[in-house]
Design a protein around this motif. Structure first.
Motif, PDB file in Angstrom:
ATOM      1  N   UNK A  43       0.588  -1.384   0.028  1.00  0.00           N
ATOM      2  CA  UNK A  43       0.131   0.110   0.068  1.00  0.00           C
ATOM      3  C   UNK A  43       1.061   1.295   0.120  1.00  0.00           C
ATOM      4  N   UNK A  44       0.294   2.338  -0.779  1.00  0.00           N
ATOM      5  CA  UNK A  44       1.229   3.612  -0.649  1.00  0.00           C
ATOM      6  C   UNK A  44       0.966   4.249   0.552  1.00  0.00           C
ATOM      7  N   UNK A  45      -0.578   4.262   1.079  1.00  0.00           N
ATOM      8  CA  UNK A  45      -0.704   5.039   1.971  1.00  0.00           C
ATOM      9  C   UNK A  45      -1.049   4.096   3.174  1.00  0.00           C
ATOM     10  N   UNK A  46      -0.943   4.513   4.447  1.00  0.00           N
ATOM     11  CA  UNK A  46      -1.223   3.691   5.705  1.00  0.00           C
ATOM     12  C   UNK A  46      -2.608   3.186   5.724  1.00  0.00           C
ATOM     13  N   UNK A  59       4.701 -13.446  11.752  1.00  0.00           N
ATOM     14  CA  UNK A  59       5.482 -13.620  10.759  1.00  0.00           C
ATOM     15  C   UNK A  59       6.764 -12.867  10.910  1.00  0.00           C
ATOM     16  N   UNK A  60       7.914 -13.658  10.787  1.00  0.00           N
ATOM     17  CA  UNK A  60       9.430 -13.152  11.257  1.00  0.00           C
ATOM     18  C   UNK A  60       9.688 -12.025  10.162  1.00  0.00           C
ATOM     19  N   UNK A  61       9.170 -11.792   9.308  1.00  0.00           N
ATOM     20  CA  UNK A  61       9.856 -10.720   8.230  1.00  0.00           C
ATOM     21  C   UNK A  61       8.336 -10.005   7.897  1.00  0.00           C
ATOM     22  N   UNK A  62       8.237  -8.818   7.992  1.00  0.00           N
ATOM     23  CA  UNK A  62       7.138  -7.821   7.376  1.00  0.00           C
ATOM     24  C   UNK A  62       8.024  -6.665   6.845  1.00  0.00           C
ATOM     25  N   UNK A  63       7.483  -6.488   5.475  1.00  0.00           N
ATOM     26  CA  UNK A  63       8.182  -5.436   4.785  1.00  0.00           C
ATOM     27  C   UNK A  63       7.119  -4.449   4.113  1.00  0.00           C
ATOM     28  N   UNK A  64       7.528  -3.089   3.835  1.00  0.00           N
ATOM     29  CA  UNK A  64       6.648  -2.204   3.429  1.00  0.00           C
ATOM     30  C   UNK A  64       7.309  -0.844   3.159  1.00  0.00           C
ATOM     31  N   UNK A  65       6.667   0.375   2.855  1.00  0.00           N
ATOM     32  CA  UNK A  65       7.189   1.503   2.481  1.00  0.00           C
ATOM     33  C   UNK A  65       7.301   2.297   3.911  1.00  0.00           C
ATOM     34  N   UNK A  74      10.035  -5.028   9.623  1.00  0.00           N
ATOM     35  CA  UNK A  74      11.246  -5.622   9.985  1.00  0.00           C
ATOM     36  C   UNK A  74      12.478  -4.767   9.128  1.00  0.00           C
ATOM     37  N   UNK A  75      11.673  -4.514   7.873  1.00  0.00           N
ATOM     38  CA  UNK A  75      12.504  -3.639   7.050  1.00  0.00           C
ATOM     39  C   UNK A  75      11.622  -2.561   6.209  1.00  0.00           C
ATOM     40  N   UNK A  76      12.077  -1.391   5.726  1.00  0.00           N
ATOM     41  CA  UNK A  76      10.982  -0.547   5.050  1.00  0.00           C
ATOM     42  C   UNK A  76      11.919  -0.062   3.970  1.00  0.00           C
ATOM     43  N   UNK A  77      11.402   0.510   2.916  1.00  0.00           N
ATOM     44  CA  UNK A  77      11.960   1.179   1.758  1.00  0.00           C
ATOM     45  C   UNK A  77      11.482   2.425   1.420  1.00  0.00           C
ATOM     46  N   UNK A  78      12.170   3.517   0.979  1.00  0.00           N
ATOM     47  CA  UNK A  78      11.512   4.721   0.513  1.00  0.00           C
ATOM     48  C   UNK A  78      10.601   4.488  -0.640  1.00  0.00           C
ATOM     49  N   UNK A  79       9.459   5.137  -0.479  1.00  0.00           N
ATOM     50  CA  UNK A  79       8.511   5.283  -1.303  1.00  0.00           C
ATOM     51  C   UNK A  79       8.510   5.953  -2.333  1.00  0.00           C
ATOM     52  N   UNK A  80       8.910   5.643  -3.854  1.00  0.00           N
ATOM     53  CA  UNK A  80       8.925   6.503  -4.707  1.00  0.00           C
ATOM     54  C   UNK A  80       7.772   7.663  -4.866  1.00  0.00           C
ATOM     55  N   UNK A  81       8.000   8.744  -5.388  1.00  0.00           N
ATOM     56  CA  UNK A  81       7.111   9.887  -5.579  1.00  0.00           C
ATOM     57  C   UNK A  81       5.865   9.233  -6.322  1.00  0.00           C
ATOM     58  N   UNK A  82       4.762   9.147  -5.891  1.00  0.00           N
ATOM     59  CA  UNK A  82       3.503   8.771  -6.723  1.00  0.00           C
ATOM     60  C   UNK A  82       3.202   9.454  -7.980  1.00  0.00           C
TER      61      UNK A  82
END
Length: 167
Positions: A43-46, A59-65, A74-82
């Motif tokens: 999801x782009x938004x919360x 779940x041991x691994x959870x990823x998102x923006x 557990x790890x998050x990445x920068x969300x590119x400008x929509x």
């Protein structure tokens, strides 16, 4: 958007969430029974509902923006400008997180509509588009700012398409 996966072989199971507290608890229990090594929030938004699912599913691994709920991951990445990046481009950012090599020329989105959907579309098309030109539909509303591609991008693609004999 579950129908996107309905005829697609990449999904083993489609689970549709019925929004109420009892169904929510049943969903968490079902997902915990299945057991996931990783959960990826695309999801782009919360979303409150999705944030609760991510927080409560085991779940041991959870990823998102990186957003307001980034502490759930557990790890998050920068969300590119929509505005400057199509939704597919934004989702492909996760390939970097997972160290998956990516060649843009090999990106392929598969959607397999049902025979019934094809027939319904054919009947609609034949009724409303009697000219025998290639017809292109463009949804510019996108349902929200996070999915809006930007006015300039829509104008550019429409200008390009007008060079061809299309409806």
């Amino acid at each position: 958007n579950y129908f996107i996966f309905k005829n697609n072989k990449i999904a083993d199971e489609i689970i549709i969430y019925k929004k109420n507290p009892i169904e929510f608890i049943k969903l968490i229990n079902k997902l915990d029974e299945i057991g996931f090594d990783a959960i990826v929030d695309l999801h782009d938004n919360v979303s409150f509902t999705v944030s609760c699912l991510i927080a409560w599913i085991k779940s041991p691994n959870k990823f998102g923006f990186k957003r307001d709920n980034f502490k759930l991951f557990t790890a998050a990445i920068e969300k590119p400008d929509p505005v400057n990046n199509h939704v597919v481009t934004r989702m492909l950012e996760f390939t970097k997180l997972f160290k998956i090599p990516l060649e843009n020329s090999k990106i392929n989105i598969v959607f397999e509509p049902s025979v019934k959907s094809f027939e319904k579309a054919r009947l609609f098309y034949n009724k409303y588009f009697t000219q025998h030109k290639f017809t292109i539909g463009i949804n510019i509303s996108a349902g929200g700012d996070a999915r809006y591609w930007g006015t300039a991008n829509y104008k550019a693609i429409i200008s390009e398409l007008l060079k061809y004999q299309v409806n």
